[in-house]
Design an enzyme around this catalytic site. Structure first.
Site, PDB file in Angstrom:
ATOM      1  N   PHE A 129       2.195   8.078 -11.438  1.00 22.08           N
ATOM      2  CA  PHE A 129       2.223   6.682 -10.993  1.00 22.08           C
ATOM      3  C   PHE A 129       1.345   5.851 -11.944  1.00 22.08           C
ATOM      4  O   PHE A 129       0.274   6.289 -12.344  1.00 22.08           O
ATOM      5  CB  PHE A 129       1.671   6.642  -9.567  1.00 22.08           C
ATOM      6  CG  PHE A 129       1.919   5.357  -8.854  1.00 22.08           C
ATOM      7  CD1 PHE A 129       3.151   5.081  -8.293  1.00 22.08           C
ATOM      8  CD2 PHE A 129       0.909   4.419  -8.727  1.00 22.08           C
ATOM      9  CE1 PHE A 129       3.376   3.889  -7.609  1.00 22.08           C
ATOM     10  CE2 PHE A 129       1.123   3.227  -8.050  1.00 22.08           C
ATOM     11  CZ  PHE A 129       2.359   2.967  -7.494  1.00 22.08           C
ATOM     12  N   ASP A 206      -3.569  13.403  -6.473  1.00 17.53           N
ATOM     13  CA  ASP A 206      -3.105  12.185  -5.816  1.00 17.53           C
ATOM     14  C   ASP A 206      -2.085  12.596  -4.750  1.00 17.53           C
ATOM     15  O   ASP A 206      -1.058  13.191  -5.070  1.00 17.53           O
ATOM     16  CB  ASP A 206      -2.483  11.251  -6.866  1.00 17.53           C
ATOM     17  CG  ASP A 206      -2.072   9.911  -6.286  1.00 17.53           C
ATOM     18  OD1 ASP A 206      -1.694   9.862  -5.090  1.00 17.53           O
ATOM     19  OD2 ASP A 206      -2.103   8.908  -7.027  1.00 17.53           O
ATOM     20  N   TYR A 231      -0.766   3.860   3.991  1.00 17.69           N
ATOM     21  CA  TYR A 231       0.290   2.908   4.376  1.00 17.69           C
ATOM     22  C   TYR A 231       1.699   3.445   4.130  1.00 17.69           C
ATOM     23  O   TYR A 231       2.673   2.761   4.422  1.00 17.69           O
ATOM     24  CB  TYR A 231       0.118   1.558   3.674  1.00 17.69           C
ATOM     25  CG  TYR A 231       0.002   1.601   2.165  1.00 17.69           C
ATOM     26  CD1 TYR A 231       1.116   1.776   1.370  1.00 17.69           C
ATOM     27  CD2 TYR A 231      -1.230   1.445   1.539  1.00 17.69           C
ATOM     28  CE1 TYR A 231       1.015   1.812   0.000  1.00 17.69           C
ATOM     29  CE2 TYR A 231      -1.358   1.483   0.166  1.00 17.69           C
ATOM     30  CZ  TYR A 231      -0.230   1.673  -0.607  1.00 17.69           C
ATOM     31  OH  TYR A 231      -0.350   1.712  -1.966  1.00 17.69           O
ATOM     32  N   LYS A 232       1.811   4.660   3.561  1.00 16.87           N
ATOM     33  CA  LYS A 232       3.139   5.227   3.323  1.00 16.87           C
ATOM     34  C   LYS A 232       3.526   6.083   4.539  1.00 16.87           C
ATOM     35  O   LYS A 232       3.734   5.542   5.611  1.00 16.87           O
ATOM     36  CB  LYS A 232       3.135   5.986   1.995  1.00 16.87           C
ATOM     37  CG  LYS A 232       2.949   5.006   0.822  1.00 16.87           C
ATOM     38  CD  LYS A 232       2.823   5.642  -0.542  1.00 16.87           C
ATOM     39  CE  LYS A 232       2.707   4.554  -1.605  1.00 16.87           C
ATOM     40  NZ  LYS A 232       2.300   5.062  -2.905  1.00 16.87           N
ATOM     41  N   ARG A 380      15.610   5.284  -4.792  1.00 23.80           N
ATOM     42  CA  ARG A 380      14.714   6.231  -4.126  1.00 23.80           C
ATOM     43  C   ARG A 380      14.885   6.069  -2.623  1.00 23.80           C
ATOM     44  O   ARG A 380      14.800   4.966  -2.085  1.00 23.80           O
ATOM     45  CB  ARG A 380      13.258   5.965  -4.535  1.00 23.80           C
ATOM     46  CG  ARG A 380      12.342   7.090  -4.101  1.00 23.80           C
ATOM     47  CD  ARG A 380      10.930   6.850  -4.547  1.00 23.80           C
ATOM     48  NE  ARG A 380      10.348   5.716  -3.837  1.00 23.80           N
ATOM     49  CZ  ARG A 380       9.072   5.363  -3.931  1.00 23.80           C
ATOM     50  NH1 ARG A 380       8.266   6.031  -4.737  1.00 23.80           N
ATOM     51  NH2 ARG A 380       8.600   4.333  -3.260  1.00 23.80           N
TER      52      ARG A 380
HETATM   53  C1  LIG Z   1       1.551   4.284  -3.808  1.00 27.81           C
HETATM   54  C2  LIG Z   1       0.781   5.035  -4.838  1.00 27.81           C
HETATM   55  C3  LIG Z   1      -0.474   4.579  -5.278  1.00 27.81           C
HETATM   56  C4  LIG Z   1      -0.963   3.238  -4.794  1.00 27.81           C
HETATM   57  O1  LIG Z   1      -2.269   2.935  -5.108  1.00 27.81           O
HETATM   58  P1  LIG Z   1      -2.902   1.622  -4.452  1.00 27.81           P
HETATM   59  O2  LIG Z   1      -4.260   1.563  -5.002  1.00 27.81           O
HETATM   60  O3  LIG Z   1      -2.831   1.779  -2.969  1.00 27.81           O
HETATM   61  O4  LIG Z   1      -2.070   0.445  -4.857  1.00 27.81           O
HETATM   62  C5  LIG Z   1      -1.191   5.373  -6.158  1.00 27.81           C
HETATM   63  N1  LIG Z   1      -0.682   6.559  -6.602  1.00 27.81           N
HETATM   64  C6  LIG Z   1       0.538   7.008  -6.206  1.00 27.81           C
HETATM   65  C7  LIG Z   1       1.053   8.317  -6.703  1.00 27.81           C
HETATM   66  C8  LIG Z   1       1.302   6.247  -5.323  1.00 27.81           C
HETATM   67  O5  LIG Z   1       2.505   6.675  -4.950  1.00 27.81           O
END
Ligand SMILES: *Cc1c(COP(=O)(O)O)cnc(C)c1O
Length: 420
Positions: A129, A206, A231-232, A380
Site C-alpha cells: 500500500f 501491516d 475502519y475496514k 476489488r
Molecule cells: C487502508 C490501508 C492503510 C491506511 O492507512 P491510514 O493511515 O488509515 O490512511 C494502510 N495500509 C494498508 C495496507 C491499507 O490497506
C-alpha cells in the site's frame, strides 16, 4: 439460460445454511440500499454504535464535560484488549488504539530501526500500500538506510522464497502486508517472521486487510510489531483510530520518536522531561479522537463476540462462490481472476481484472452495486463476512454479467475521479 447450480435458489440455500447469517442484523442496512462490496474500505455502521455515539455526545460530552475523561482515558487500551484474544492472537496489553495506521507505521518502524542501529537495510514490498512505501522512503532517507525491494506479483502476492532470499544480517527491519490490499493474497507470516528473526531483523506487519477477516498468529509466530485499521473489516467508522501491536517482550526495549504526553510514564505529573511509560502506553502520542474510538469499540465488540474462525470460514465460502460465478459468467466476457485461486491463500476480498475495469466500476455502481476500483485495471470486491449474503454476491455478479454482455459500460468516462 441460467447455468445449472447457479440460480438464486442456490444462493438462498447457502444463506440458509450460513451460521453467521444473524449477524447482519447487528448492522444498519437500508432495505433499498446498494449491494455493498466495499466493506474492506469502510465497514458498515454497527446498530449499537448509533446509541453509543448519542450517549457519548449528549451524556458524556454534553453533560459530564471534562469529567467525561473518566470514561475516555482507557478506551484505547480497552479496545486493544477486546481484540487481543478472539480477533488477533495477542495478549492483553500488547494492542492499543492510537493515531492512524500511517502514523503508527512511522512510530513502530522508527522504533525498530533505532533498536538495530548497526544495520542499514529495510526489506519492503514494492507493491505494498502506498502509505507504507512513502513512510519507509522518508525514514530511509532521514537515516541513510537502503530499501531492499521485493517484487510481489500483482495477483499471486509475495513469493516467500524471494523474501527469504532478501534477508541477511544487514537487515534491520522487514515491513510487509499480511493480506495484499489489491489481490487479497496472504503472505506466509510465520515463515517470513521466523526467517527474519534468524538473521536478527525485526518484522512489522501491516494488518489492514487482515484484522477482522483472517486469523493472524501474532503470538504463535512471535511477530514483533504490527499495525492496522479499525475502519475496514472491524467496522469502526470513517477515520476510526488504528491499532498497534508490540510484542510484550520487546516493549521495554523500544522507543518511538513521537514523544507526546500520552506516552509519558506519569502523564499528569506534568514533568518537564520525557520518560516513556511502561508497557504499550509508551507508543501513544496525544489526545485520542474519543468519538471515533467509540465507533472502534462498537465494531471490536462485535468482532470479539463472533471470534475470527467462523468469520474466516465464511470469508472463504463467499470468495469461493464469487470465483465460481466469475468462472461461469464473467470469464467469457474478458474478466480474469486477479487473486489466488486457493481460498486458503486469499483474504475476504477477490479482485477481477478487466481492461475496462474503471468503466465497469461506474456502470456497476449505477446498477446499485458498490465495489472498489484499484489501479491499474481491477475491480476489488470486498465480501465482509459479517453482513454480506450469498444472494448479494449472486445479485451483484448477475448485474455485472448483464453490463458486460450488453456492453453498456462503454458509454462511461475513461478518466478516473479523485476518490475511487
Ligand atoms: C487502508 C490501508 C492503510 C491506511 O492507512 P491510514 O493511515 O488509515 O490512511 C494502510 N495500509 C494498508 C495496507 C491499507 O490497506
Amino acid at each position: 439460460m441460467q447455468s445449472a447450480g447457479f440460480g438464486v435458489a442456490d444462493a438462498q440455500r447457502r444463506d440458509t445454511a450460513d451460521p453467521l447469517a444473524g449477524w447482519r442484523e447487528r448492522f444498519v442496512i437500508e432495505p433499498d440500499g446498494p449491494i455493498y462490496l466495499d466493506g474492506n474500505s469502510l465497514g458498515r455502521l454497527p446498530v449499537a454504535a448509533v446509541d453509543e455515539f448519542a450517549t457519548a455526545v449528549r451524556g458524556e460530552w454534553g453533560g459530564e464535560l471534562i469529567r467525561g475523561w473518566s470514561h475516555w482515558i482507557e478506551l484505547g487500551r480497552e479496545v486493544g484488549d477486546l481484540l487481543a484474544g478472539p480477533v488477533l492472537d495477542a495478549e492483553p496489553g500488547e494492542l492499543v488504539l492510537s493515531d492512524s495506521t500511517s502514523v503508527n507505521l512511522y512510530k513502530l518502524a522508527a522504533a525498530a530501526l533505532s533498536a538495530r542501529p548497526d544495520r542499514h537495510v529495510v526489506v519492503v514490498d514494492q507493491d505494498n500500500f502506498p502509505t507504507d512505501q512513502y513512510l519507509l522512503q522518508s525514514l530511509a532517507a532521514e537515516r541513510g538506510l537502503t530499501l531492499r525491494p521485493v517484487t510481489a506479483d500483482l495477483d499471486a502476492g509475495l513469493d516467500t522464497e524471494q523474501v527469504l532470499a532478501a534477508l541477511d544480517d544487514d537487515v534491520a527491519l522487514v515491513l510487509l502486508s499480511h493480506v495484499a490490499y489489491r489481490s487479497g493474497a496472504i503472505a506466509d507470516l510465520p515463515a517470513i517472521t521466523a526467517a527474519a528473526h534468524e538473521v536478527g531483523a525485526l518484522v512489522l506487519w501491516d494488518l489492514c486487510h487482515s484484522a477482522g477477516s483472517v486469523p493472524v498468529p501474532l503470538r504463535a509466530a512471535e511477530v514483533d510489531l504490527a499495525v492496522g485499521c479499525t475502519y475496514k473489516y472491524l467496522n469502526g467508522g470513517p477515520g476510526s483510530p488504528a491499532f498497534l501491536y508490540v510484542r510484550r517482550e520487546l516493549q521495554a526495549q523500544l522507543r518511538q520518536p513521537i514523544t507526546g504526553w500520552f506516552g509519558q510514564a506519569d502523564q499528569f505529573e506534568m514533568d518537564s522531561r520525557y520518560a516513556p511509560a511502561d508497557g504499550i502506553d509508551r507508543f501513544l502520542v496525544g489526545t485520542p479522537p474519543v468519538l471515533s474510538a467509540y465507533g472502534a469499540r462498537a465494531g471490536a465488540r462485535i468482532a470479539a463476540e463472533v471470534g475470527i474462525e467462523p468469520v474466516r470460514a465464511k470469508g472463504m465460502a463467499l470468495t469461493s462462490y464469487a470465483v465460481e460465478l466469475h468462472d461461469a459468467w464473467l470469464a467469457e466476457h474478458g474478466c480474469r481472476l486477479a487473486s489466488p485461486r486457493d481460498p486458503q491463500r486469499r483474504g475476504a476480498h477477490v479482485t477481477l481484472y478487466h481492461p475496462n475495469a474503471w468503466q465497469l466500476c461506474q456502470a456497476w455502481q449505477d446498477a446499485g452495486v458498490l465495489p472498489d476500483f484499484r489501479t491499474p485495471d481491477r475491480l476489488r470486491i470486498g465480501l465482509a463476512p459479517l453482513y454480506t449474503r450469498f444472494v448479494d454476491v449472486y445479485e451483484a455478479f448477475h448485474r455485472l454479467r448483464e453490463i458486460l454482455a450488453s456492453g453498456s459500460y462503454r458509454s462511461y468516462p475513461v478518466t478516473r475521479r479523485r476518490v475511487t
